[in-house]
Design a protein around this motif. Structure first.
Motif, PDB file in Angstrom:
ATOM      1  N   LEU A  32      34.242  60.422  17.005  1.00 17.54           N
ATOM      2  CA  LEU A  32      32.929  60.249  16.382  1.00 17.54           C
ATOM      3  C   LEU A  32      32.872  58.957  15.581  1.00 17.54           C
ATOM      4  O   LEU A  32      31.862  58.246  15.601  1.00 17.54           O
ATOM      5  CB  LEU A  32      32.602  61.443  15.490  1.00 17.54           C
ATOM      6  CG  LEU A  32      31.683  62.504  16.125  1.00 17.54           C
ATOM      7  CD1 LEU A  32      32.404  63.214  17.256  1.00 17.54           C
ATOM      8  CD2 LEU A  32      31.215  63.504  15.087  1.00 17.54           C
ATOM      9  N   GLY A  33      33.948  58.639  14.864  1.00 15.46           N
ATOM     10  CA  GLY A  33      33.967  57.396  14.113  1.00 15.46           C
ATOM     11  C   GLY A  33      33.863  56.189  15.014  1.00 15.46           C
ATOM     12  O   GLY A  33      33.245  55.177  14.660  1.00 15.46           O
ATOM     13  N   GLU A  34      34.474  56.267  16.185  1.00 15.20           N
ATOM     14  CA  GLU A  34      34.395  55.158  17.134  1.00 15.20           C
ATOM     15  C   GLU A  34      32.988  55.013  17.709  1.00 15.20           C
ATOM     16  O   GLU A  34      32.487  53.889  17.876  1.00 15.20           O
ATOM     17  CB  GLU A  34      35.399  55.393  18.265  1.00 15.20           C
ATOM     18  CG  GLU A  34      35.408  54.302  19.315  1.00 15.20           C
ATOM     19  CD  GLU A  34      36.411  54.574  20.416  1.00 15.20           C
ATOM     20  OE1 GLU A  34      36.443  53.800  21.372  1.00 15.20           O
ATOM     21  OE2 GLU A  34      37.142  55.580  20.322  1.00 15.20           O
ATOM     22  N   LEU A  35      32.337  56.124  17.969  1.00 18.05           N
ATOM     23  CA  LEU A  35      31.010  56.072  18.585  1.00 18.05           C
ATOM     24  C   LEU A  35      29.940  55.654  17.598  1.00 18.05           C
ATOM     25  O   LEU A  35      28.964  54.976  17.966  1.00 18.05           O
ATOM     26  CB  LEU A  35      30.658  57.444  19.178  1.00 18.05           C
ATOM     27  CG  LEU A  35      31.503  57.904  20.371  1.00 18.05           C
ATOM     28  CD1 LEU A  35      31.132  59.337  20.753  1.00 18.05           C
ATOM     29  CD2 LEU A  35      31.320  56.973  21.561  1.00 18.05           C
ATOM     30  N   GLY A  36      30.056  56.041  16.344  1.00 17.05           N
ATOM     31  CA  GLY A  36      29.019  55.752  15.365  1.00 17.05           C
ATOM     32  C   GLY A  36      27.870  56.741  15.466  1.00 17.05           C
ATOM     33  O   GLY A  36      27.801  57.589  16.363  1.00 17.05           O
ATOM     34  N   ASP A  37      26.938  56.626  14.540  1.00 10.50           N
ATOM     35  CA  ASP A  37      25.860  57.599  14.433  1.00 10.50           C
ATOM     36  C   ASP A  37      25.024  57.724  15.698  1.00 10.50           C
ATOM     37  O   ASP A  37      24.665  58.821  16.122  1.00 10.50           O
ATOM     38  CB  ASP A  37      24.944  57.236  13.259  1.00 10.50           C
ATOM     39  CG  ASP A  37      25.588  57.511  11.903  1.00 10.50           C
ATOM     40  OD1 ASP A  37      26.576  58.272  11.874  1.00 10.50           O
ATOM     41  OD2 ASP A  37      25.120  56.965  10.905  1.00 10.50           O
ATOM     42  N   GLU A  38      24.684  56.595  16.310  1.00 11.99           N
ATOM     43  CA  GLU A  38      23.759  56.626  17.444  1.00 11.99           C
ATOM     44  C   GLU A  38      24.366  57.348  18.635  1.00 11.99           C
ATOM     45  O   GLU A  38      23.784  58.304  19.170  1.00 11.99           O
ATOM     46  CB  GLU A  38      23.379  55.195  17.835  1.00 11.99           C
ATOM     47  CG  GLU A  38      22.417  55.119  19.018  1.00 11.99           C
ATOM     48  CD  GLU A  38      22.107  53.686  19.411  1.00 11.99           C
ATOM     49  OE1 GLU A  38      21.709  53.475  20.567  1.00 11.99           O
ATOM     50  OE2 GLU A  38      22.284  52.776  18.573  1.00 11.99           O
ATOM     51  N   LEU A  39      25.554  56.909  19.089  1.00 10.98           N
ATOM     52  CA  LEU A  39      26.143  57.509  20.286  1.00 10.98           C
ATOM     53  C   LEU A  39      26.706  58.899  20.007  1.00 10.98           C
ATOM     54  O   LEU A  39      26.739  59.739  20.909  1.00 10.98           O
ATOM     55  CB  LEU A  39      27.235  56.607  20.841  1.00 10.98           C
ATOM     56  CG  LEU A  39      26.765  55.304  21.486  1.00 10.98           C
ATOM     57  CD1 LEU A  39      27.924  54.590  22.167  1.00 10.98           C
ATOM     58  CD2 LEU A  39      25.649  55.566  22.507  1.00 10.98           C
ATOM     59  N   ALA A  40      27.145  59.156  18.790  1.00  7.11           N
ATOM     60  CA  ALA A  40      27.663  60.490  18.488  1.00  7.11           C
ATOM     61  C   ALA A  40      26.575  61.551  18.614  1.00  7.11           C
ATOM     62  O   ALA A  40      26.868  62.724  18.836  1.00  7.11           O
ATOM     63  CB  ALA A  40      28.261  60.520  17.082  1.00  7.11           C
ATOM     64  N   ASN A  41      25.327  61.155  18.499  1.00  2.00           N
ATOM     65  CA  ASN A  41      24.200  62.081  18.634  1.00  2.00           C
ATOM     66  C   ASN A  41      23.470  61.906  19.962  1.00  2.00           C
ATOM     67  O   ASN A  41      22.304  62.286  20.083  1.00  2.00           O
ATOM     68  CB  ASN A  41      23.231  61.871  17.467  1.00  2.00           C
ATOM     69  CG  ASN A  41      23.788  62.390  16.148  1.00  2.00           C
ATOM     70  OD1 ASN A  41      23.724  63.571  15.868  1.00  2.00           O
ATOM     71  ND2 ASN A  41      24.351  61.490  15.344  1.00  2.00           N
ATOM     72  N   THR A  42      24.162  61.336  20.947  1.00  2.00           N
ATOM     73  CA  THR A  42      23.590  61.129  22.274  1.00  2.00           C
ATOM     74  C   THR A  42      24.305  62.012  23.288  1.00  2.00           C
ATOM     75  O   THR A  42      25.533  62.104  23.292  1.00  2.00           O
ATOM     76  CB  THR A  42      23.739  59.647  22.697  1.00  2.00           C
ATOM     77  OG1 THR A  42      23.052  58.821  21.753  1.00  2.00           O
ATOM     78  CG2 THR A  42      23.174  59.412  24.091  1.00  2.00           C
ATOM     79  N   ARG A  43      23.530  62.673  24.167  1.00  3.16           N
ATOM     80  CA  ARG A  43      24.130  63.494  25.227  1.00  3.16           C
ATOM     81  C   ARG A  43      24.602  62.587  26.358  1.00  3.16           C
ATOM     82  O   ARG A  43      23.827  61.784  26.873  1.00  3.16           O
ATOM     83  CB  ARG A  43      23.125  64.510  25.776  1.00  3.16           C
ATOM     84  CG  ARG A  43      22.727  65.604  24.801  1.00  3.16           C
ATOM     85  CD  ARG A  43      21.697  66.532  25.417  1.00  3.16           C
ATOM     86  NE  ARG A  43      21.236  67.536  24.461  1.00  3.16           N
ATOM     87  CZ  ARG A  43      21.788  68.733  24.318  1.00  3.16           C
ATOM     88  NH1 ARG A  43      22.807  69.071  25.096  1.00  3.16           N
ATOM     89  NH2 ARG A  43      21.317  69.579  23.429  1.00  3.16           N
ATOM     90  N   PRO A  44      25.861  62.689  26.768  1.00  2.00           N
ATOM     91  CA  PRO A  44      26.310  61.886  27.914  1.00  2.00           C
ATOM     92  C   PRO A  44      25.732  62.424  29.218  1.00  2.00           C
ATOM     93  O   PRO A  44      25.284  63.587  29.294  1.00  2.00           O
ATOM     94  CB  PRO A  44      27.830  62.052  27.871  1.00  2.00           C
ATOM     95  CG  PRO A  44      28.036  63.384  27.223  1.00  2.00           C
ATOM     96  CD  PRO A  44      26.923  63.539  26.225  1.00  2.00           C
ATOM     97  N   ALA A  45      25.748  61.599  30.240  1.00  2.00           N
ATOM     98  CA  ALA A  45      25.216  61.984  31.555  1.00  2.00           C
ATOM     99  C   ALA A  45      26.247  62.834  32.291  1.00  2.00           C
ATOM    100  O   ALA A  45      26.808  62.434  33.316  1.00  2.00           O
ATOM    101  CB  ALA A  45      24.862  60.735  32.357  1.00  2.00           C
ATOM    102  N   LEU A  46      26.464  64.039  31.774  1.00  2.00           N
ATOM    103  CA  LEU A  46      27.406  64.987  32.357  1.00  2.00           C
ATOM    104  C   LEU A  46      26.723  66.347  32.429  1.00  2.00           C
ATOM    105  O   LEU A  46      25.949  66.699  31.528  1.00  2.00           O
ATOM    106  CB  LEU A  46      28.671  65.095  31.501  1.00  2.00           C
ATOM    107  CG  LEU A  46      29.534  63.830  31.385  1.00  2.00           C
ATOM    108  CD1 LEU A  46      30.585  64.012  30.294  1.00  2.00           C
ATOM    109  CD2 LEU A  46      30.209  63.538  32.718  1.00  2.00           C
ATOM    110  N   PRO A  47      26.991  67.121  33.464  1.00  3.99           N
ATOM    111  CA  PRO A  47      26.319  68.414  33.607  1.00  3.99           C
ATOM    112  C   PRO A  47      26.580  69.329  32.411  1.00  3.99           C
ATOM    113  O   PRO A  47      27.722  69.578  32.052  1.00  3.99           O
ATOM    114  CB  PRO A  47      26.934  68.994  34.892  1.00  3.99           C
ATOM    115  CG  PRO A  47      27.451  67.815  35.641  1.00  3.99           C
ATOM    116  CD  PRO A  47      27.888  66.827  34.598  1.00  3.99           C
ATOM    117  N   GLY A  48      25.501  69.796  31.784  1.00  2.39           N
ATOM    118  CA  GLY A  48      25.597  70.776  30.705  1.00  2.39           C
ATOM    119  C   GLY A  48      26.215  70.274  29.423  1.00  2.39           C
ATOM    120  O   GLY A  48      26.583  71.078  28.559  1.00  2.39           O
ATOM    121  N   ALA A  49      26.338  68.947  29.252  1.00  4.21           N
ATOM    122  CA  ALA A  49      27.024  68.403  28.080  1.00  4.21           C
ATOM    123  C   ALA A  49      26.141  68.462  26.840  1.00  4.21           C
ATOM    124  O   ALA A  49      24.929  68.266  26.907  1.00  4.21           O
ATOM    125  CB  ALA A  49      27.455  66.971  28.349  1.00  4.21           C
TER     126      ALA A  49
END
Length: 639
Positions: A32-49
């Motif tokens: 989470l620290g690596e991703l930061g606020d924006e990406l940590a709150n983003t759903r990846p393009a993976l089924p059911g993620a």
């Protein structure tokens, strides 16, 4: 611990389980620290993620339910469905994760091996479809954490592939805020368990600031045609809070304080402060670099001599002779050079113990025996020493030099004028050269006031080497720049007779930083000193509430000298807190040397020059470890 099926027994200690559980949670917190606020709150393009933020939130709920409710029997209110829709700032969740690990540790140590659960799991939580004991429930808990750690690694890789980071054109500038924390390239951010909240303050670090921002040093850049050392009021207004130090920024540092202990420990040891540099120092260094001015300098005499003399007069009423100033890289070098030029192996050196470990190691390495003057707590609750005993040791043990650290490290004692006069009288009667380390002088807390030893009178000044630097008050130790005001004429003559640069040369950028600090840095220093006073008082109150611990409130600086004798830890206090509280303190026994100057292993030094959030977590973890220690002494729980 049973293997979960009753067919065999596998030995697994509490610490084994906690090591791997913490490894999984810390790994997710790091992502989470690596991703930061924006990406940590983003759903990846993976089924059911779900989002990484929601996944870690769910893991904390799993820990609370299985470890807290089923194993420890605590009442837990949990909304499992809401966990998968959670959003928010990364720092706040990282803080929750660290607190959750501390709570899990307490829950497990309070339970008994092979005990039945306080109730069987609710089928809605999708646990194993069999009857569970405390041990098999913990096996399932680790199964969940390890599984979700692996899932989050896949989520991170997917998000960073589909959303590659694009650094802003002006990193950290307020008009170009980074969308995620900037990490040193090419490495990822160090693991960030991010302990920044106490149980009583669950909000993010520095709520008035963006929770995942780095110290915005670019805010202090100067507009064209203005001096960076004389900023306008508008520039001062936009500069960052001097004590704003986000945990991810601290974890990314490569300095010894945060880097050496590693990501699983909270550092409160080496005497560095956690705050961003004073803006005037950043400006001065930037201006030198912009000029390309790091070649051979053109200095007439030592470049800090006049600035040192001016600062001593302005702050302490002492008027030293600039012509007696010599440059050194640090205070340890001053001691070593003075001992080399004035003494021989076997000559004794007086020092008040406990004392700064590198000084004591210098005496041992150079074979100058320590003549200890142990500091003790007097009837008035203040630090003092047996002066008659000290004089007896000086008279019988061949003393040549007296090393005075004032303000004192590690106790924080500010010597009074009357005490300094007694020391000066002793030095005069036994012809001792005095080396006075006054590096903490700028950090004396009111009503205490520092008095330079050489300012007592001319005879005292003539036998005193005053050594100091801006490194402690302004946190620039790595620039390796200090000064020595050499009072003894014979020592100056011997010093100047040495080959040029035999003991190193003055650092160009260190000079620029020191000049900026001493001539333009007092506004910043005033804010830092006020924060340190509040931290000092907070530490005193918290330590007073921890049975087994005691401390004398320091008169100066940001170091607390802890007495852990009645805690009955059974080993070196710093080592115990490292293992049980995940806190790195300075080892107490290293502040003593020899039979006469030894320091008990129940002592430890705590550095409180950090944010209140980090300090509270340090103290929370120490208090929790001590509580478990007390409760386990009568009925220890192992598995």
């Amino acid at each position: 611990m049973l293997d979960g099926y009753g067919a065999a027994e596998v030995t697994l200690t509490c610490e084994d389980f906690l090591f791997f559980a913490e490894r999984a949670v810390t790994g997710m917190s790091e992502i989470l620290g690596e991703l930061g606020d924006e990406l940590a709150n983003t759903r990846p393009a993976l089924p059911g993620a779900n989002t990484p933020f929601a996944l870690l939130t769910h893991c904390l709920g799993v820990m609370e339910y299985w470890g807290g409710h089923l194993v420890a029997g605590r009442t837990v209110v949990r909304d499992r469905a809401a966990e998968f829709h959670a959003t928010g700032p990364v720092n706040a969740l990282q803080a929750r994760a660290t607190q959750a690990l501390a709570t899990l540790r307490a829950d497990i140590h309070s339970s008994q091996p092979f005990a039945p659960l306080h109730e069987q799991p609710d089928p809605a939580v999708l646990g194993p479809l069999r009857e569970l004991t405390r041990d098999s429930a913990l096996q399932h808990l680790y199964e969940e954490l390890a599984q979700h750690h692996g899932q989050m690694q896949i989520m991170r890789d997917t998000l960073l592939t589909t959303h590659p980071p694009t650094p802003p054109s002006h990193p950290g500038h307020p008009s170009h805020p980074p969308s995620r924390p900037l990490a040193p390239s090419p490495q990822r951010l160090p693991p960030s368990p991010s302990p920044v909240s106490s149980p009583s303050s669950a909000g993010p670090l520095n709520p008035a600031s963006p929770p995942n921002s780095s110290p915005r040093l670019s805010l202090v850049s100067s507009p064209p045609n203005t001096s960076p050392l004389d900023p306008s009021s508008a520039e001062r207004a936009e500069r960052p809070n001097p004590i704003d130090a986000p945990i991810d920024w601290l974890r990314s540092k490569r300095g010894v304080k945060w880097h050496r202990p590693g990501p699983l420990l909270l550092p409160a040891w080496v005497a560095d402060m956690d705050f961003p540099l004073a803006p005037v120092i950043v400006d001065a260094i930037r201006e030198s670099l912009a000029r390309g001015d790091v070649g051979y300098p053109d200095w007439d005499g030592h470049p800090l001599a006049e600035a040192f003399a001016g600062r001593m007069h302005q702050r302490f009423g002492w008027q030293p002779d600039p012509g007696q100033v010599r440059g050194v890289t640090d205070l340890i070098q001053s001691l070593q050079l003075t001992l080399t030029l004035l003494t021989e192996p076997g000559d004794g050196v007086v020092a008040f113990t406990p004392n700064y470990p590198p000084f004591l190691r210098t005496l041992e390495t150079m074979r100058r025996p320590l003549i200890a003057a142990p500091l003790e707590i007097g009837a008035d609750g203040l630090w003092t020493w047996d002066h008659d005993l000290l004089e007896q040791r000086v008279r019988t043990r061949g003393a040549k030099v007296l090393l005075l650290v004032n303000p004192h490290n590690p106790t924080g004692k500010v010597f009074t004028t009357a005490e300094l006069e007694r020391v000066a009288d002793l030095a005069g009667r036994y012809d001792l050269v005095v080396i006075s380390d006054e590096i903490h002088a700028d950090l004396a807390h009111a009503p205490h006031r520092h008095r330079p030893f050489a300012a007592l009178d001319e005879r005292t000044a003539a036998r005193t080497v005053t050594v100091t630097s801006a490194s402690k008050a302004f946190n620039i130790a790595g620039l390796r720049t200090a000064v020595a005001h050499v009072g003894p004429a014979a020592l100056r003559e011997a010093w100047d007779a040495q080959p040029p640069d035999l003991f190193g040369a003055t650092n160009v950028l260190g000079v620029e930083a020191t000049l900026a600090a001493w001539t333009h840095g007092d506004e910043w220093l005033t804010a830092i000193a006020a924060h340190l006073r509040h931290q000092r008082d907070h530490v005193a109150a918290r330590i007073a509430a921890m049975p087994g611990l005691d401390t004398v409130t320091p008169d100066a600086g940001y170091l607390a000298w802890l007495d852990c004798r009645t805690a009955d830890l059974g080993e070196e206090a710093a080592a115990w807190f490292r293992r049980h509280a995940r806190v790195e303190l300075s080892t107490g026994s290293e502040f003593g040397s020899g039979d006469l100057g030894s320091v008990d292993e129940s002592r430890a030094r705590l550095n409180f020059a950090t944010t209140r959030e980090v300090l509270d977590l340090i103290l929370d973890q120490m208090a929790a470890a001590l509580h478990l220690h007390r409760t386990s002494q009568s009925s220890p729980a192992t598995r």
